[in-house]
Write a protein that holds these residues in place. Sequence first.
Motif, short mmCIF file in Angstrom:
data_model
loop_
_atom_site.label_atom_id
_atom_site.label_comp_id
_atom_site.label_asym_id
_atom_site.label_seq_id
_atom_site.Cartn_x
_atom_site.Cartn_y
_atom_site.Cartn_z
N ALA A 18 -28.33 -44.50 13.41
CA ALA A 18 -29.37 -44.46 12.37
C ALA A 18 -29.34 -45.74 11.54
O ALA A 18 -30.40 -46.29 11.19
CB ALA A 18 -29.16 -43.24 11.47
N ALA A 19 -28.14 -46.24 11.24
CA ALA A 19 -28.03 -47.49 10.49
C ALA A 19 -28.63 -48.65 11.29
O ALA A 19 -29.34 -49.49 10.74
CB ALA A 19 -26.57 -47.78 10.14
N GLU A 70 -30.95 -48.47 13.53
CA GLU A 70 -32.40 -48.32 13.55
C GLU A 70 -33.03 -48.83 12.26
O GLU A 70 -34.15 -49.34 12.26
CB GLU A 70 -32.78 -46.87 13.78
CG GLU A 70 -32.50 -46.39 15.20
CD GLU A 70 -32.71 -44.89 15.37
OE1 GLU A 70 -32.91 -44.19 14.36
OE2 GLU A 70 -32.67 -44.43 16.52
N ASN A 71 -32.33 -48.69 11.15
CA ASN A 71 -32.86 -49.14 9.86
C ASN A 71 -32.67 -50.63 9.62
O ASN A 71 -33.22 -51.18 8.67
CB ASN A 71 -32.22 -48.34 8.72
CG ASN A 71 -32.69 -46.91 8.70
OD1 ASN A 71 -33.85 -46.64 8.97
ND2 ASN A 71 -31.80 -45.99 8.38
N MET A 72 -31.87 -51.28 10.46
CA MET A 72 -31.61 -52.71 10.26
C MET A 72 -32.88 -53.54 10.37
O MET A 72 -33.06 -54.49 9.62
CB MET A 72 -30.56 -53.21 11.26
CG MET A 72 -29.17 -52.86 10.89
SD MET A 72 -28.04 -53.59 12.07
CE MET A 72 -26.51 -53.18 11.30
N ARG A 110 -36.82 -56.90 7.63
CA ARG A 110 -38.21 -57.20 7.23
C ARG A 110 -38.35 -57.21 5.71
O ARG A 110 -39.03 -58.07 5.14
CB ARG A 110 -39.16 -56.19 7.86
CG ARG A 110 -39.59 -56.55 9.27
CD ARG A 110 -40.72 -55.68 9.79
NE ARG A 110 -40.30 -54.34 10.17
CZ ARG A 110 -39.56 -54.04 11.23
NH1 ARG A 110 -39.12 -55.00 12.00
NH2 ARG A 110 -39.25 -52.79 11.52
N GLU A 111 -37.71 -56.25 5.04
CA GLU A 111 -37.77 -56.20 3.57
C GLU A 111 -37.18 -57.48 2.97
O GLU A 111 -37.77 -58.08 2.06
CB GLU A 111 -36.98 -55.00 3.05
CG GLU A 111 -37.66 -53.66 3.27
CD GLU A 111 -36.76 -52.49 2.88
OE1 GLU A 111 -35.62 -52.72 2.42
OE2 GLU A 111 -37.20 -51.35 3.05
N ASP A 137 -35.98 -52.67 9.66
CA ASP A 137 -36.76 -52.49 8.43
C ASP A 137 -36.13 -53.25 7.27
O ASP A 137 -36.84 -53.89 6.47
CB ASP A 137 -36.88 -51.01 8.07
CG ASP A 137 -37.73 -50.25 9.08
OD1 ASP A 137 -38.56 -50.89 9.76
OD2 ASP A 137 -37.56 -49.01 9.18
N ALA A 138 -34.79 -53.19 7.18
CA ALA A 138 -34.10 -53.89 6.10
C ALA A 138 -34.29 -55.40 6.23
O ALA A 138 -34.50 -56.10 5.23
CB ALA A 138 -32.61 -53.54 6.11
#
Length: 122
Positions: free
Chosen positions: A64-65, A67-69, A74-75, A71-72
């Motif tokens: 899950a972490a 997968e969120n990398m 991009r932010e 998005d992070a």
Amino acid sequence: MNMPPTATDAIKDNLGEAGSHLKQAASAAGEAIKGAGSAAGDELRLGKANLKAELADSALAGIAAAENMGDAAREQMDVLMDKSRDVLDSASELIRERPLTAFGIAFAAGWLIAKVARSSNK
């Protein structure tokens, strides 16, 4: 004629009874050890199952972490782009307000870069 028991007979009877009790104690100890081994095996199986469950949960959290990398990243890139736009806007504003100063700074920076480039080629 029955003869009354002698002290030797009493000792033999007592030792026989003691041996019988020792045999029962050994049997009880064996059963206790067998029960403890079974309980330890059950606890070991339970611990193994808990370990597998925690490792699986850890792997899922890691996935899950990961997968969120994206998005992070991009932010963070958006934040960086906003800051660079702010710096460019500030630089543009400074150039409009003080064109001669901006030209002088640009000329000095170019001269300094050329000087450093020449000295590194030697």
